[in-house]
Write an enzyme that holds these catalytic residues in place. Structure first.
Site, mmCIF file in Angstrom:
data_model
loop_
_atom_site.group_PDB
_atom_site.id
_atom_site.type_symbol
_atom_site.label_atom_id
_atom_site.label_comp_id
_atom_site.label_asym_id
_atom_site.label_seq_id
_atom_site.Cartn_x
_atom_site.Cartn_y
_atom_site.Cartn_z
ATOM 1 N N ALA A 124 38.955 0.064 -38.317
ATOM 2 C CA ALA A 124 39.939 -1.004 -38.137
ATOM 3 C C ALA A 124 40.159 -1.326 -36.666
ATOM 4 O O ALA A 124 39.913 -0.499 -35.782
ATOM 5 C CB ALA A 124 41.255 -0.598 -38.784
ATOM 6 N N GLY A 165 37.260 2.138 -41.901
ATOM 7 C CA GLY A 165 36.851 0.906 -42.563
ATOM 8 C C GLY A 165 35.351 0.700 -42.554
ATOM 9 O O GLY A 165 34.810 0.007 -43.430
ATOM 10 N N GLU A 194 34.243 2.597 -45.487
ATOM 11 C CA GLU A 194 34.729 1.896 -46.682
ATOM 12 C C GLU A 194 33.839 0.700 -47.010
ATOM 13 O O GLU A 194 33.569 0.415 -48.182
ATOM 14 C CB GLU A 194 36.179 1.450 -46.467
ATOM 15 C CG GLU A 194 37.169 2.615 -46.496
ATOM 16 C CD GLU A 194 38.596 2.180 -46.273
ATOM 17 O OE1 GLU A 194 39.400 2.316 -47.203
ATOM 18 O OE2 GLU A 194 38.909 1.703 -45.168
ATOM 19 N N GLU A 231 41.582 8.306 -41.021
ATOM 20 C CA GLU A 231 42.823 7.565 -40.776
ATOM 21 C C GLU A 231 44.056 8.446 -40.701
ATOM 22 O O GLU A 231 45.015 8.132 -39.982
ATOM 23 C CB GLU A 231 43.027 6.509 -41.871
ATOM 24 C CG GLU A 231 42.081 5.320 -41.794
ATOM 25 C CD GLU A 231 40.767 5.535 -42.537
ATOM 26 O OE1 GLU A 231 40.037 4.565 -42.747
ATOM 27 O OE2 GLU A 231 40.473 6.700 -42.904
ATOM 28 N N ASP A 251 32.779 40.180 -12.901
ATOM 29 C CA ASP A 251 33.953 41.027 -13.088
ATOM 30 C C ASP A 251 33.785 42.289 -12.254
ATOM 31 O O ASP A 251 32.735 42.516 -11.645
ATOM 32 C CB ASP A 251 34.165 41.357 -14.575
ATOM 33 C CG ASP A 251 35.653 41.542 -14.904
ATOM 34 O OD1 ASP A 251 36.294 42.377 -14.243
ATOM 35 O OD2 ASP A 251 36.155 40.856 -15.806
ATOM 36 N N VAL A 258 41.313 35.552 -12.957
ATOM 37 C CA VAL A 258 41.699 36.964 -12.920
ATOM 38 C C VAL A 258 43.194 37.091 -13.242
ATOM 39 O O VAL A 258 43.878 36.109 -13.521
ATOM 40 C CB VAL A 258 41.379 37.602 -11.551
ATOM 41 C CG1 VAL A 258 39.884 37.529 -11.280
ATOM 42 C CG2 VAL A 258 42.162 36.946 -10.413
ATOM 43 N N GLU A 318 47.247 37.472 -13.286
ATOM 44 C CA GLU A 318 48.248 36.656 -12.602
ATOM 45 C C GLU A 318 48.962 37.461 -11.506
ATOM 46 O O GLU A 318 50.155 37.767 -11.617
ATOM 47 C CB GLU A 318 49.270 36.118 -13.609
ATOM 48 C CG GLU A 318 48.728 35.062 -14.551
ATOM 49 C CD GLU A 318 48.545 33.709 -13.874
ATOM 50 O OE1 GLU A 318 49.461 32.878 -13.928
ATOM 51 O OE2 GLU A 318 47.477 33.481 -13.277
ATOM 52 N N LYS A 348 44.272 37.573 -6.693
ATOM 53 C CA LYS A 348 43.697 36.235 -6.599
ATOM 54 C C LYS A 348 43.250 35.930 -5.161
ATOM 55 O O LYS A 348 42.176 35.352 -4.941
ATOM 56 C CB LYS A 348 44.701 35.175 -7.085
ATOM 57 C CG LYS A 348 44.924 35.213 -8.601
ATOM 58 C CD LYS A 348 45.911 34.143 -9.048
ATOM 59 C CE LYS A 348 46.190 34.207 -10.548
ATOM 60 N NZ LYS A 348 45.055 33.868 -11.391
ATOM 61 N N SER A 381 48.252 29.964 -14.777
ATOM 62 C CA SER A 381 49.092 29.159 -15.662
ATOM 63 C C SER A 381 50.495 28.971 -15.096
ATOM 64 O O SER A 381 51.262 28.162 -15.616
ATOM 65 C CB SER A 381 49.184 29.815 -17.043
ATOM 66 O OG SER A 381 49.712 31.127 -16.928
#
Length: 714
Positions: A65, A111, A114, A136, A342, A399, A401, A406, A428
């Site tokens: 649509a 659609g 369809e 939809e 690591d 790594v 927090e 860091k 984060s």
């Protein structure tokens, strides 16, 4: 030039080719369907035409649509008439009395599918990238072109319902297995040849539902097996949707009611339910955000202009834990060479093994081969040697927090790759500007905040430090799109946008627990609000040990900056759970919930000891009061972030809330929730909540100003 071309060959087989001008894909607009109806009329009037092939002049068949037009509809009568008009054209096509074949040269969704279902036979090119489905429901709508009536009559009620209720998109092979596509072709020439061959071999086809002897595959709505399924399907669907998605109910109603009436009546029933959804607030919320705003983000609205597109060829990843391992997987998946580093080789190899595990699951499902797995894993080098980072054109740190850790890995990396290679942190919560001090060129330092699990979560939050350059932003933006994620761009602050706003949901849930509200009621209120999981379960997932560490780090930072630290209402709960009760969360097998032992079956259960640890209050709040507290806390914080220019666009704010922490999708995002509630009403309700529960609910100053001026977020 007409959007539809009709040609007839020497054998009397007509080919109708859709090619909408000035659009990258064909969509069901007046510009297409007007000429399409004219072409059908020509076929109706010409007895010399022995068959019709419907195909596309574009790469894809038909996208569905015209969402722009649907979004603007506010009159249910107009929506009903539009659905009926489209169905009328399709009905004329399938009742031509001559064979009609859909030659699907690419994707056919909504659609588009369809239209294909209204032909007598469907041939598709076996292209793994082509998608077929009725999605939809993902925009709060239902298939309004006869899809809820044709598909169940074609493949059965039980097989068709999940496709529509979940909006599944199938590749060509899967669609053939489901019975939606009849035959596969190798290329365009083969596609048209097979379509013509079927037309010539089947001069008088009839749709199954137009055959007087028609029987529903698996039975209609009155068949005992279907009755049994329909008896439990609504409750199962409600358990997932919590009644927040009317499209789910309407789709089931269309299929059930259509299963006890004739085809024509079923189509009219579908149009009524479709019109109901088109004008609903839920569809307006979802289309506005998950269509228009998401598309604007994916087209690069937040990317700096005038900077050439870039691609990452070799990526360094520092830290092979869950986040680093996930970043390696999604990067290697698109062909990027990855160095997964690591402190021990065992840890690095364990991170690489995460990809191996995901690939093994894909092999079992037939989505990957053992050979492909080998090629994939060869792109990931597990190491402890920083020298292996040489040649990387992007490095991402994932790594623990901790600022000191860091800073250490940042300096060690720069010593190998140089200061001009873009360095990104997956933090984060820790402000990027502060972390960038460990790098000699802060303009090349940026935040790329992924969400867990990385292989499933679609968002990456790109954080600009005070000195981050536009070129660095462009590099980060391009990489996020390269790995097929959605980027939002935010400015630096503690917790950025997503972590800061997400925390309010969890905090409010824990505050309710501390006040003596029943833990099951709290969890149900979160689910009923439209959140993916309750706040207590979510806190268990995040780990209270991590939350406690972030609190302690924040206290230190505030002390260094000379700021006053104000503990949240949830802090005493976290301290009690970790320090006194030794229940830090899911990873330890015990938090607010008890978890089954690893490798054993069973479901998590709320810890019975919560009643003693947090005694129930005499007065229990209503569910709506708890929902308001959780939703207003999140939306108000999002508005504050927008006010403070932490997040800069309405689109990034809304999409970030849905994709980042699961803010109720049916609300269209945190700011759209405020729009739909009404800005002035939101401010008034927030003031009431603030008077009852504290200043954290005080409406953002921006909202007070907008309410006074009668404005909304645009």
């Amino acid at each position: 030039m007409s959007a539809v071309q009709l040609t007839v060959d020497a054998d009397g087989i007509a080919t109708l080719t859709m090619n909408l001008a000035d659009r990258p894909m064909n969509v069901l607009s007046d510009a297409l369907m007007g000429p399409f109806a004219d072409a059908i009329a020509k076929v109706e009037a010409d007895a010399g035409i022995k068959g019709l092939i419907v195909t596309s002049g574009k790469k894809e068949f038909l996208a569905g649509a015209d969402i722009d037009g649907v979004f603007l509809m506010t009159d249910p009568k107009l929506a009903y008439d539009a659905a009926e008009a489209f169905k009328k054209i399709l009905r004329r096509m399938e009742l031509l009395g001559r064979p009609v074949v859909a030659a699907l040269n690419g994707t056919a969704l909504g659609g588009g599918l369809e239209m294909a279902l209204a032909t007598h036979y469907r041939v598709a090119i076996a292209d793994p990238k082509a998608k077929f489905g009725l999605p939809e429901v993902k925009l709060g709508l239902l298939p309004g072109g006869g899809g809820t009536q044709r598909l169940p009559r074609m493949i059965g009620i039980q097989a068709s319902l999940p496709l529509m209720l979940e909006g599944k998109e199938l590749n060509a092979e899967a669609a053939k297995q489901q019975g939606i596509i009849n035959e596969l072709a190798s290329d365009s020439a083969d596609l048209l040849a097979k379509a013509k061959s079927w037309c010539l071999a089947n001069p008088k086809p009839v749709q199954p539902w137009d055959d007087k002897k028609f029987k529903w595959p698996g039975g209609d709505s009155r068949h005992p097996a279907v009755v049994q399924m329909l008896a439990i399907a609504p409750s199962m669907a409600t358990a997932k949707s919590q009644g927040n998605y009317p499209a789910v109910t309407n789709i089931m109603s269309c299929v059930y009611e259509g299963g006890i009436v004739d085809f024509e009546s079923g189509c009219r029933i579908e149009s009524r339910y479709f019109a109901n959804l088109v004008v609903s607030q839920v569809s307006k919320n979802m289309i506005g955000t998950l269509w228009f705003q998401l598309n604007s983000i994916n087209k690069g609205k937040s990317r700096p202009e005038g900077i050439a597109k870039s691609k990452v060829t070799k990526l360094g990843i520092l830290g092979a834990g869950m986040m680093g391992a996930g970043i390696a997987y999604v990067s290697a998946k698109v062909g990027i060479e990855c160095v997964l580093l690591d402190s021990t080789l065992e840890a690095a190899e364990r991170g690489k093994a995460y990809s191996a595990g995901l690939l093994d699951k894909a092999i079992k499902k037939g989505r990957e081969t053992p050979a492909g797995k080998g090629v994939f894993l060869d792109r990931i080098k597990a190491t402890t040697d920083y020298a292996d980072l040489a040649g990387c054109d992007l490095v991402i740190e994932a790594v623990f927090e901790d600022r000191a850790i860091k800073a250490d890995v940042t300096k060690k990396t720069e010593a190998v790759v140089g200061a001009d290679v873009v360095f990104a942190s997956n933090t984060s919560t820790l402000p990027i500007t502060g972390l960038a001090k460990a790098h000699s060129k802060a303009e090349h330092f940026i935040g790329l905040h992924f969400f867990s699990p990385v292989d499933k979560m679609p968002l990456v939050e790109i954080i600009m430090g005070e000195k981050t350059s536009k070129e660095t932003l462009a590099k980060g933006f391009d990489y996020v799109q390269q790995i097929k994620k959605t980027p939002i761009v935010v400015n630096d602050s503690r917790g950025f946008y997503t972590s800061r706003s997400f925390a309010t949901y969890v905090n409010e849930g824990l505050a309710l627990l501390a006040e003596g509200q029943h833990p099951r009621s709290i969890e149900m209120a979160g689910l009923k609000a439209g959140m993916p999981v309750g706040p207590l379960a979510l806190q268990d997932e995040v780990s209270m040990s991590l939350s406690l560490h972030v609190m302690e780090q924040t206290k230190k930072d505030y002390a260094e900056e000379g700021k006053t630290y104000v503990p949240s209402a949830s802090e005493p709960v976290v301290l009690k759970m970790v320090k006194e009760l030794d229940r830090p969360g899911k990873k330890a097998g015990k938090g607010f919930y008890d978890y089954p032992e690893a490798g054993t079956k069973g479901e998590k259960k709320l810890w019975p000891g919560l009643a003693q640890a947090f005694p129930l209050a005499t007065e229990q709040l209503s569910q709506q009061e708890m929902i308001d507290r959780m939703m207003f806390a999140q939306a108000n914080e999002a508005a504050r972030c927008f006010e403070e220019n932490v997040v800069m666009t309405v689109a990034d704010t809304n999409i970030g809330s849905i994709f980042g922490w699961g803010f109720a999708p049916h609300q269209g995002g945190a700011l759209q929730f405020i729009n739909a509630y009404g800005v002035a009403k939101f401010v008034a309700r927030a003031e009431v909540l603030a008077s009852k529960y504290g200043p954290r609910f005080k409406p953002a100053a921006l909202l007070v100003k907008m309410a006074a001026e009668g404005k909304r977020f645009e």
